[in-house]
Scaffold this active site. Structure first.
Site, short mmCIF file in Angstrom:
data_model
loop_
_atom_site.label_atom_id
_atom_site.label_comp_id
_atom_site.label_asym_id
_atom_site.label_seq_id
_atom_site.Cartn_x
_atom_site.Cartn_y
_atom_site.Cartn_z
N PHE A 1 33.35 41.44 47.11
CA PHE A 1 34.48 40.87 45.97
C PHE A 1 33.93 41.49 44.53
CE2 PHE A 1 37.00 38.86 42.65
CZ PHE A 1 38.34 38.79 43.79
N ASN B 1 35.00 30.00 42.38
CA ASN B 1 36.36 31.60 43.00
C ASN B 1 37.41 31.52 44.17
OD1 ASN B 1 38.54 33.31 42.65
ND2 ASN B 1 37.04 34.82 41.61
N PRO B 2 38.06 30.85 44.87
CA PRO B 2 37.35 30.98 46.35
C PRO B 2 38.68 31.98 47.11
CG PRO B 2 39.14 28.65 45.35
CD PRO B 2 38.30 29.46 44.16
#
Length: 290
Positions: free
Chosen positions: A98, A197-198
């Site tokens: 990500f 930050n899931p």
């Protein structure tokens, strides 16, 4: 052989036009970064070269055109450049991890502030699902007296995180390959801050931006039917890891603050509160372990 007629200025104008037509929000900035990447120049140097109409060789022009075409197809700029800026850091990124976002820079500030406020001379901070390592390394570099631990359970993301931990070489940061539920059992009850930050996008939702939809790994995006499955596990894991009075920091979507506060309050957390980002969207929820 006919000399090249391309200049930095003409290339910038051409690329910005192509990227703008492709829906890129900042075509001028992206054009400067792409040209600078090939020519080995910073943005300021690119802008100066445009003013003087510095010529560009055919080989460099061709290389820039290839990168511009990739960006026009909405490949993330950070993948093309191989780097992502995050606070004071430059991180290696690419397929499988990500790409850290500017809004997360504000989220991590909550964790940094909490670590700095702890009287413990070596407070412990934990980043669960570290991805590229952005959050953990920001905490480690900006709070050098803290001991920072990060966990990631995606093989692809872990490879990028390991590279960034190696490059940054901060002695107070530790990276492990582990899942959310079982991470850092040896630190139970000792952490001052847990941050994550899931993945929080609902499974049926389709991200608007092609860069996200087509290139970010699904495991870093989707969090179950309502997007909060990982948040529920995070609540349990963080409660195990934090000392009484410790702080939990969660990044989430703009419509999820109320639901997350409900989950945390139901699990016994105190003072659950949601904060907006610089665009005035709900972005961060914090809570205190009772």
């Amino acid at each position: 052989m006919t000399p090249s007629t391309a200049t930095v200025g003409s290339l910038l104008r051409s690329i910005a036009g192509i990227l703008g037509a492709s829906g890129i929000e900042s075509p001028d900035v992206d054009a400067e970064l792409l040209v600078g990447h090939v020519l080995g120049l910073g943005r300021g140097e690119v802008q100066a070269a445009a003013v003087t109409d510095r010529p560009v060789t055919d080989a460099d022009s061709a290389a820039i055109a290839i990168l511009a075409e990739r960006r026009a197809h909405r490949e993330p700029l950070q993948h093309i450049l191989g780097r992502a800026a995050f606070r004071s850091l430059s991180l290696a990124v690419g397929p499988g991890v990500f790409v850290p976002r500017p809004e997360t820079e504000q989220v991590v500030q909550f964790a940094i502030d909490a670590l700095r406020s702890v009287p413990d001379p070596e407070p412990i901070g934990i980043d669960l699902g570290t991805g590229s390592g952005a959050i953990a390394l920001a905490m480690a570099t900006e709070v050098p007296n803290a001991r920072i631990f990060a966990a990631e359970n995606s093989v692809d993301a872990f490879i990028w995180a390991r590279q960034n931990f190696t490059e940054t070489a901060v002695p107070n940061a530790t990276l492990v390959f582990d899942d959310l539920a079982g991470a850092f059992a040896e630190l139970d009850g000792q952490a001052s801050v847990v941050i994550s930050n899931p993945p929080y996008v609902p499974d049926a939702a389709i991200p608007r931006d092609p860069e996200v939809r087509l290139f970010d790994p699904a495991a870093a995006l989707y969090g179950g039917e309502d997007g909060l499955d990982v948040v529920r596990q995070l609540s349990q894991t963080a409660a195990r890891l934090l000392r009484p009075g410790g702080t939990l920091v969660i990044e989430h979507g703009e419509l999820q603050g109320e639901a997350i506060r409900g989950i945390l309050t139901g699990d016994g957390w105190r003072a659950a509160a949601t904060f907006r980002d610089l665009t005035q969207r709900d972005r961060t929820t914090t809570a205190i372990r009772g």
